[in-house]
Design an enzyme around this catalytic site. Structure first.
Site, PDB file in Angstrom:
ATOM      1  N   ARG A  17      52.719  23.816  -4.018  1.00 33.19           N
ATOM      2  CA  ARG A  17      53.730  24.533  -4.798  1.00 33.19           C
ATOM      3  C   ARG A  17      54.490  25.442  -3.855  1.00 33.19           C
ATOM      4  NH1 ARG A  17      52.427  28.993  -3.060  1.00 33.19           N
ATOM      5  NH2 ARG A  17      53.921  29.880  -4.505  1.00 33.19           N
ATOM      6  N   GLY A  18      55.533  26.094  -4.399  1.00 37.00           N
ATOM      7  CA  GLY A  18      56.417  26.892  -3.552  1.00 37.00           C
ATOM      8  C   GLY A  18      57.568  25.994  -3.122  1.00 37.00           C
ATOM      9  N   ALA A  19      58.796  26.527  -3.243  1.00 31.12           N
ATOM     10  CA  ALA A  19      59.979  25.678  -3.077  1.00 31.12           C
ATOM     11  C   ALA A  19      60.029  24.903  -1.743  1.00 31.12           C
ATOM     12  CB  ALA A  19      61.232  26.517  -3.277  1.00 31.12           C
TER      13      ALA A  19
ATOM     14  N   GLN B 248      49.360  33.334  -8.426  1.00 30.96           N
ATOM     15  CA  GLN B 248      49.739  33.021  -7.040  1.00 30.96           C
ATOM     16  C   GLN B 248      49.738  34.271  -6.161  1.00 30.96           C
ATOM     17  OE1 GLN B 248      51.255  31.899  -9.769  1.00 30.96           O
ATOM     18  NE2 GLN B 248      52.276  29.942  -9.461  1.00 30.96           N
TER      19      GLN B 248
ATOM     20  N   ASP C 242      63.405  29.835  -5.867  1.00 38.61           N
ATOM     21  CA  ASP C 242      63.272  28.396  -6.134  1.00 38.61           C
ATOM     22  C   ASP C 242      64.631  27.719  -6.172  1.00 38.61           C
ATOM     23  OD1 ASP C 242      60.747  29.767  -7.472  1.00 38.61           O
ATOM     24  OD2 ASP C 242      60.283  27.708  -6.872  1.00 38.61           O
TER      25      ASP C 242
ATOM     26  N   ASN D  83      63.576  32.533  -9.617  1.00 37.40           N
ATOM     27  CA  ASN D  83      62.284  32.666  -8.938  1.00 37.40           C
ATOM     28  C   ASN D  83      61.193  32.827 -10.005  1.00 37.40           C
ATOM     29  OD1 ASN D  83      60.762  32.847  -6.423  1.00 37.40           O
ATOM     30  ND2 ASN D  83      60.432  34.989  -6.909  1.00 37.40           N
ATOM     31  N   LYS D  84      59.957  32.923  -9.572  1.00 40.88           N
ATOM     32  CA  LYS D  84      58.794  33.009 -10.467  1.00 40.88           C
ATOM     33  C   LYS D  84      59.007  34.038 -11.574  1.00 40.88           C
ATOM     34  CE  LYS D  84      55.769  31.075 -10.485  1.00 40.88           C
ATOM     35  NZ  LYS D  84      55.527  29.925 -11.372  1.00 40.88           N
TER      36      LYS D  84
HETATM   37  O1  MRU Z   1      55.291  27.878  -9.560  1.00 40.88           O
HETATM   38  P1  MRU Z   1      55.321  28.084  -8.063  1.00 40.88           P
HETATM   39  O2  MRU Z   1      54.061  28.661  -7.521  1.00 40.88           O
HETATM   40  O3  MRU Z   1      55.764  26.832  -7.335  1.00 40.88           O
HETATM   41  O4  MRU Z   1      56.465  29.165  -7.881  1.00 40.88           O
HETATM   42  C1  MRU Z   1      56.772  29.568  -6.575  1.00 40.88           C
HETATM   43  C2  MRU Z   1      57.751  30.676  -6.493  1.00 40.88           C
HETATM   44  O5  MRU Z   1      58.319  31.103  -7.467  1.00 40.88           O
HETATM   45  C3  MRU Z   1      58.097  31.169  -5.118  1.00 40.88           C
HETATM   46  O6  MRU Z   1      58.434  32.525  -5.147  1.00 40.88           O
HETATM   47  C4  MRU Z   1      59.296  30.380  -4.576  1.00 40.88           C
HETATM   48  O7  MRU Z   1      59.045  28.999  -4.656  1.00 40.88           O
HETATM   49  C5  MRU Z   1      59.623  30.724  -3.181  1.00 40.88           C
HETATM   50  S1  MRU Z   1      58.396  30.168  -2.062  1.00 40.88           S
HETATM   51  C6  MRU Z   1      58.899  30.471  -0.477  1.00 40.88           C
END
Ligand code: MRU
Length: 316
Positions: A44-46, A181, A222, A232-233
């Site tokens: 996970r994470g963009a 997270q 994201d 973002n999250k």
């Molecule tokens: O649901 P996730 O854990 O994939 O969400 C991730 C986020 O919101 C991060 O802040 C975002 O992807 C940036 S990661 C460098």
């Protein structure tokens, strides 16, 4: 150790659902397992999703079959982070050149991720140090660290770079409901790096800011729309509101692959809605489980990318 890698013709990735208790990898050589790993946030994470998409198409290129149909399913495994679609599309564009060319493109994306995030991290650290002038206390949200990328994080990359340049004070980490997270992944990464940090519940983040404990909010993204709106999250937007009220910078760190000029603004971004069971347990009561929120561009002080610093203006 890389979060995601290509090892012996397979995708090797850290299973983030098992952290912080167990550091284990998944070895993946079929697309169904990769899609499942993406959906349940094992990866996970963009930026990491961009690499997963890229390596997934390389895997498909090796196996043959209806690559484009499988790639379309992979691309849609999660809707919000634009990087997944970006990684899939970039490698698909090489499909007609054969499996070696698709793999080469995917490996290039993976290796570039480290370099690009390192670059944005030091650019962001220098910007914050210049602006704040003393060791910077940071409030962050979710995990935008090495685990969300290949090796160097975005927001946590800036934190790490501040630490390496003696410019870091303390880091406040939102636990990041519902899948934690922040409490599970960001706290684990910061502990590995010996960076002083404290976890707070998400609803305490604005109070950390209001009490003057943080000099800046630094988060990842994201998707960044053409007007500068930041997705973002879930829980990022309240931090931006609190930062504006307190007069501290709200800084977004993301590689250029997260900037989506084809999407005019945050209203046009599909926000993933996840299983209510993640919040309230199976079948107990109804819940609306938004995975992301939109921070309007006017609340964003600066967007730091691997190529530029954008100050609250339309992108392009
Ligand atoms: O649901 P996730 O854990 O994939 O969400 C991730 C986020 O919101 C991060 O802040 C975002 O992807 C940036 S990661 C460098």
């Amino acid at each position: 150790m890389r979060t995601i890698d290509w090892v012996d013709g397979r995708i090797s990735l850290i299973d983030q659902t098992r952290l912080p208790d167990t550091l284990a990898t998944l070895e993946i050589d079929d697309i169904e397992t990769l899609i499942d790993a993406i959906r349940r946030l094992a990866v996970r994470g963009a930026p990491a999703l961009g690499v997963a998409g890229a390596l997934g198409v390389a895997l498909l290129g090796k196996r043959g079959g209806d690559v484009r149909a499988d790639a379309a399913r992979l691309r849609a495994a999660r809707p919000t982070a634009v990087n997944l679609a970006w990684g899939v599309d970039r490698v698909l564009a090489k499909l007609d050149e054969g499996p070696d060319a698709t793999l080469a493109e995917a490996l290039l994306i993976m290796n570039e991720d480290i370099r690009r995030n390192r670059e944005l991290a030091f650019r962001g650290a220098a910007w914050l140090t210049e602006r704040i002038g003393h060791p910077v206390n940071v409030q962050t949200h979710c995990n935008a660290g090495g685990l969300a990328c290949v090796e160097w994080g975005t927001a946590l990359g800036i934190v790490r770079a501040l630490g390496e340049t003696d410019g870091l004070g303390h880091v406040y980490v939102d636990e990041t409901r519902p899948l934690l997270q922040g409490a599970r992944l960001t706290a684990w990464e910061l502990a590995q790096q010996g960076i002083p940090h404290t976890v707070v519940v998400d609803s305490a983040g604005p109070s950390v800011i209001a009490r003057g404990l943080a000099d800046a909010v630094v988060v990842g993204a994201d998707r960044i729309a053409a007007n500068g709106d930041v997705v973002n999250k879930i829980g990022t937007y309240p931090l931006a509101l609190a930062a504006a009220r307190a007069g501290i910078p709200f800084v977004v760190a993301a590689p250029e692959s997260t900037v989506d000029l084809a999407t005019p603004d945050g209203e046009h971004v599909e926000i993933e809605i996840r299983d209510p069971a993640e919040i309230v347990g199976p079948g107990k009561t109804n819940a609306l489980n938004f995975a992301f929120d939109v921070t309007p561009a006017d609340l964003v002080t600066a967007i730091i990318t691997d190529e530029r610093i954008i100050h609250g203006k339309p992108l392009g």
